[in-house]
Design an enzyme around this catalytic site. Sequence first.
Site, PDB file in Angstrom:
ATOM      1  CD  GLU A  58     -24.830  -9.463  80.863  1.00 57.20           C
ATOM      2  OE1 GLU A  58     -23.821  -9.253  80.192  1.00 57.20           O
ATOM      3  OE2 GLU A  58     -24.879 -10.350  81.737  1.00 57.20           O
ATOM      4  N   PRO A 266     -15.341 -14.438  95.685  1.00 58.09           N
ATOM      5  CG  PRO A 266     -14.185 -16.439  95.858  1.00 58.09           C
ATOM      6  CD  PRO A 266     -15.129 -15.558  96.611  1.00 58.09           C
ATOM      7  NE  ARG A 267     -19.141 -11.796  87.873  1.00 53.97           N
ATOM      8  CZ  ARG A 267     -20.056 -10.824  87.871  1.00 53.97           C
ATOM      9  NH1 ARG A 267     -20.259 -10.113  88.962  1.00 53.97           N
ATOM     10  NH2 ARG A 267     -20.754 -10.564  86.800  1.00 53.97           N
ATOM     11  CG  MET A 306     -24.388 -18.605  94.167  1.00 55.03           C
ATOM     12  SD  MET A 306     -23.065 -17.721  93.320  1.00 55.03           S
ATOM     13  CE  MET A 306     -23.971 -17.037  91.930  1.00 55.03           C
ATOM     14  N   GLY A 307     -26.068 -14.622  95.772  1.00 53.54           N
ATOM     15  CA  GLY A 307     -27.165 -13.710  96.063  1.00 53.54           C
ATOM     16  C   GLY A 307     -27.015 -12.892  97.328  1.00 53.54           C
ATOM     17  CD  GLU A 308     -26.030 -14.864 101.993  1.00 54.38           C
ATOM     18  OE1 GLU A 308     -26.908 -14.887 102.886  1.00 54.38           O
ATOM     19  OE2 GLU A 308     -24.904 -15.392 102.133  1.00 54.38           O
ATOM     20  CG  ASN A 332     -23.075  -2.662  89.284  1.00 49.09           C
ATOM     21  OD1 ASN A 332     -22.825  -1.467  89.329  1.00 49.09           O
ATOM     22  ND2 ASN A 332     -24.303  -3.137  89.376  1.00 49.09           N
ATOM     23  CG  LEU A 334     -23.741   1.624  89.269  1.00 47.24           C
ATOM     24  CD1 LEU A 334     -24.771   1.379  88.184  1.00 47.24           C
ATOM     25  CD2 LEU A 334     -23.537   3.110  89.470  1.00 47.24           C
ATOM     26  CD  GLU A 335     -24.701  -5.069  93.111  1.00 48.26           C
ATOM     27  OE1 GLU A 335     -23.599  -5.561  93.439  1.00 48.26           O
ATOM     28  OE2 GLU A 335     -25.639  -5.754  92.656  1.00 48.26           O
TER      29      GLU A 335
END
Length: 423
Positions: A58, A266-267, A306-308, A332, A334-335
């Site tokens: 979100e 991994p998530r 994270m963030g990559e 998602n 869409l990325e």
Amino acid sequence: MRYLYTFLFYLALPFVFLRLWWKSRNQPEYRERLGERLGYYPFRLEKCIWVHAVSVGETLAAIPLIKGLKARYPHVPLLVTTMTPTGAERVKSAFGDSVKHAYIPYDLPGAMQRFIATMHPVVCVIMETELWPNLLAACSRRKIPVCLVNARLSEKSAKGYGRIASLAREMLRRIDLIAAHGQADAERFVALGAYRERMITTGNIKFDIELPQDLQERSASLRAEMGGARFVWIAASTHEGEEEIILAAHELIRAQNPSALLILVPRHPARFDAIAHLAAQMFMTARRSRQEKCTPDTAVYLGDTMGELLLMYGASDVAFVAGSLIPRGGHNMLEPGALGKPILTGPHLFNFAEISELFVAANALNKVTDAQSLAEGLMNLMRHPQEREQMGARALQVISRNRGALSKQIELVSSAISSQLIR
């Protein structure tokens, strides 16, 4: 019904904090800022625009909306609340100190009242479908407009809310505006009790994805480090129960193409070490967090940072979007679509039902069910680069055709904000 809900929440509160402590064993951030969980904050705001985004997904969807609101109201503080530390980190990495972050308090009357009395929001913007009875009651009492934006309601979620029909109806009728993904979502909200005149269908702002300007260059650099000529596929946002299937599929692929490389992401950060150990039992594995080199012998590159994720999508030939081989509902797609990548997923896509149908209809997404079908789908694209390119181009067309929801939702939220600021 709300009073019963509140009573039960009070009874459960010790166990809620115990769960926080349990999570903090692997993520110490869960032990921090505990006062905020009960509505006590180290700062105050006189007026603010409040955006609530529960967790990472979100928050990422909210970033373009937040940027648009910041541009329109540069002198009004913007507050973003999340439930999780990973969501908090996304806010920090996207906006630094230009946006205030707080953990939303637990949905108890006193905690919510303290939060609102401290932050003085002029509007509450809730992302997707995060409906909390006491939050909505507190906003209604203070006459704070509530906008539910990028709203989605799957059939499964609608059935869940249907079990608490009176409470769902009470919550939905306290929302001033619902900007729904599609007509099916809108009809499900109305069936649960939302006012039709407060409902508008705008599309999904996730299609208005913004890619960093230097992403292509950085992805090309990463790909060169991995070996530009080899076949590279990514399994993104994997959950427990999926990695074994993915690694088994990679074993089948490597039997046909020994140079093939899997980027495994991994998530949840708490599972990084366990998945590194699992992958290393089968393949030579390099971890990005440790800056380990990806040599020609490396078979698995663990994206344990994270963030990559966008960067790693960009460096891949094919994207498998996980959370879909198990009944998690998918993540998602869409990325990778916005990067023009061919997409594979598992069969469980109820969180992205309408979006996935658009990709399937455009022949830009293939569904698989197990290690064998995943390997076969990947090997087909590995052997046919032209089909790979065309499938990725079709995915990009889906993104392009469905842009525009962001500007509509910014306009709708701005109307609510402006009416409050001139009071």
